[in-house]
Design a protein around this motif. Structure first.
Motif, PDB file in Angstrom:
ATOM      1  N   ILE A 192      -9.352  -0.266   1.162  1.00 36.79           N
ATOM      2  CA  ILE A 192      -8.094   0.344   0.887  1.00 36.79           C
ATOM      3  C   ILE A 192      -8.440   1.819   1.050  1.00 36.79           C
ATOM      4  O   ILE A 192      -8.973   2.543   0.160  1.00 36.79           O
ATOM      5  CB  ILE A 192      -7.291   0.183  -0.209  1.00 36.79           C
ATOM      6  CG1 ILE A 192      -6.930  -1.366  -0.272  1.00 36.79           C
ATOM      7  CG2 ILE A 192      -5.872   0.938  -0.375  1.00 36.79           C
ATOM      8  CD1 ILE A 192      -6.465  -1.639  -1.940  1.00 36.79           C
ATOM      9  N   CYS A 210      -3.441  -4.848  -1.215  1.00 33.32           N
ATOM     10  CA  CYS A 210      -2.447  -3.742  -1.370  1.00 33.32           C
ATOM     11  C   CYS A 210      -2.648  -3.064  -2.798  1.00 33.32           C
ATOM     12  O   CYS A 210      -2.883  -3.779  -3.906  1.00 33.32           O
ATOM     13  CB  CYS A 210      -1.232  -4.306  -1.096  1.00 33.32           C
ATOM     14  SG  CYS A 210      -0.695  -5.738  -2.268  1.00 33.32           S
ATOM     15  N   SER A 257       1.002  -1.170   0.051  1.00 27.60           N
ATOM     16  CA  SER A 257      -0.096  -0.060   0.042  1.00 27.60           C
ATOM     17  C   SER A 257       0.876   1.100  -0.188  1.00 27.60           C
ATOM     18  O   SER A 257       1.946   1.179   0.438  1.00 27.60           O
ATOM     19  CB  SER A 257      -1.013  -0.104   1.319  1.00 27.60           C
ATOM     20  OG  SER A 257      -2.098   0.496   0.916  1.00 27.60           O
ATOM     21  N   HIS A 260      -3.858  -0.344   5.090  1.00 26.01           N
ATOM     22  CA  HIS A 260      -4.383   0.319   3.971  1.00 26.01           C
ATOM     23  C   HIS A 260      -3.653   1.671   3.784  1.00 26.01           C
ATOM     24  O   HIS A 260      -2.809   2.125   4.442  1.00 26.01           O
ATOM     25  CB  HIS A 260      -5.662   0.782   4.736  1.00 26.01           C
ATOM     26  CG  HIS A 260      -6.487  -0.542   5.204  1.00 26.01           C
ATOM     27  ND1 HIS A 260      -6.985  -1.343   4.554  1.00 26.01           N
ATOM     28  CD2 HIS A 260      -6.704  -0.828   6.515  1.00 26.01           C
ATOM     29  CE1 HIS A 260      -7.591  -2.326   5.186  1.00 26.01           C
ATOM     30  NE2 HIS A 260      -7.294  -2.160   6.318  1.00 26.01           N
TER      31      HIS A 260
END
Length: 379
Positions: A175, A331, A14, A32
């Motif tokens: 996310i 991710c 991420s 996240h």
């Protein structure tokens, strides 16, 4: 298209965006995005929220893409999951995405399937690595069976520029911060005429026509990453991450070499599996681009998705990057100003681009006759 920059399966992290820099975070645990983008509105397409909230009997809402109704005791109860042909939950009911309203069942090899069919991809972990294992885990999600067609895109054009995404739209619900950003607004065509001009790239290889006709079932091409993102957000979905797109093509833990491969077999590509390779002798014509699902079911992926290899390359959410962790969960990488990624090979590409690990990098402002996209959705 140029030769692939890499056909190595990647593990990605991420991305925390700070100005023009990209920081890789959370490589040792689920993580996240946590940056300046903002997660934005409700990704459920309806009234979603916590399962314990009180409610009034007969009230209905959506929790991600599943309808819920309120029972006589004032408790939310799950209803049946939305089906593939009506994969979007809005106002407590399952419906077709707006791009397919009134379009009819015109897609697929026999022209009898809905163009917005969106199939569940069960989450899991797979190895995207080459010499060293690189494990990526994705949660359950839906991925459109077909690449976005000219007919579907026509609905977006008819509403443009009112179809511009709001800040936070098109986010991956796993996310936060992955939705649309105000800084991207200048990258969209300023009006409908500018959008139409974009769709006529690389004459005579663009699939768009100003009037509905025979091309309605062809994948739309000549679309920039920003416009692809905007369309999916407008249509109640989002762009898939690179990990999700790769996972779906590889059949998850089967880690297929080609989308149609079995866990222990990898038939070499030929024209019965995928649409590719027309340009090697200089004889490419628009007629070489085929309707979505033309190679179904032979060329379908593990979960029934068509054209995961060939027809048009597909934009994903991720920017291109070079440093990736050995493990990641749900991710992505989003780097302002960086090139983005296209996956899956295309009608004018060589057979090595059909590998499930194959990708190329492209500027997000670019529009290419070899590239289109498909949308992902919450399960």
């Amino acid at each position: 298209m140029q030769k692939s920059r890499s056909v190595v399966a990647m593990g990605m992290a991420s991305c925390l965006v700070l100005g023009a820099c990209t920081s890789i975070v959370g490589v040792d645990k689920p993580y996240h995005l946590d940056g300046d983008g903002g997660a934005g509105g409700d990704a459920s397409g309806g009234g979603g929220g916590g399962g314990d909230a009180a409610c009034t009997p007969d009230e209905a809402r959506c929790l991600e893409n599943r309808p819920q109704t309120c029972d006589e005791a004032g408790r939310w109860q799950d209803e049946a999951e939305c089906p593939s042909e009506a994969p979007l939950c809005q106002g407590g009911s399952c419906t077709t995405p707006r791009s397919c309203e009134g379009l009819g069942a015109i897609c697929g090899p026999r022209g009898d399937e809905g163009c917005c069919a969106s199939l569940v991809v069960p989450g899991g972990t797979f190895d995207r690595g080459a010499a060293a294992p690189r494990l990526a885990t994705v949660s359950d999600f839906r991925l459109d069976r077909f690449e976005v067609t000219v007919g579907r895109f026509r609905k977006f054009v008819s509403e443009y520029p009112a179809a511009w995404p709001a800040v936070g739209a098109g986010a991956n619900p796993k996310i936060p911060g992955s939705g649309w950003r105000a800084a991207w607004d200048p990258e969209l065509p300023v009006d409908r005429q500018a959008l139409l001009s974009m769709l006529r790239c690389e004459d005579p290889y663009f699939s768009w026509t100003d009037e509905a006709g025979d091309n309605e079932i062809l994948p739309v091409n000549c679309v920039s990453w920003y416009v692809a993102f905007a369309f999916c957000a407008w249509d109640g979905g989002r762009l898939p991450t690179a990990a999700e797109r790769h996972y779906a093509a590889a059949g998850g833990d089967e880690e297929r070499q080609y989308p149609w491969s079995g866990p222990h077999s990898a038939p070499e590509p030929d024209e019965s599996y995928a649409v590719y390779g027309c340009g090697h002798d200089g004889s490419c014509e628009l007629a070489d681009l085929q309707q979505g699902g033309s190679r179904s079911p032979r060329g379908d992926g593990r979960w029934g998705h068509a054209d995961l290899g060939g027809n048009v390359w597909e934009w994903v959410l991720d920017s291109f990057a070079t440093d990736y962790p050995l493990e990641c969960d749900d991710c992505t990488v989003i780097t302002p100003g960086a090139n983005h990624m296209i996956w899956g090979g295309g009608w004018r590409s060589e057979k090595t681009t059909l590998l499930t690990s194959a990708f190329e990098e492209r500027p997000p402002k670019g529009k290419f006759a070899g590239a289109g996209f498909r949308c992902a959705r919450a399960r």
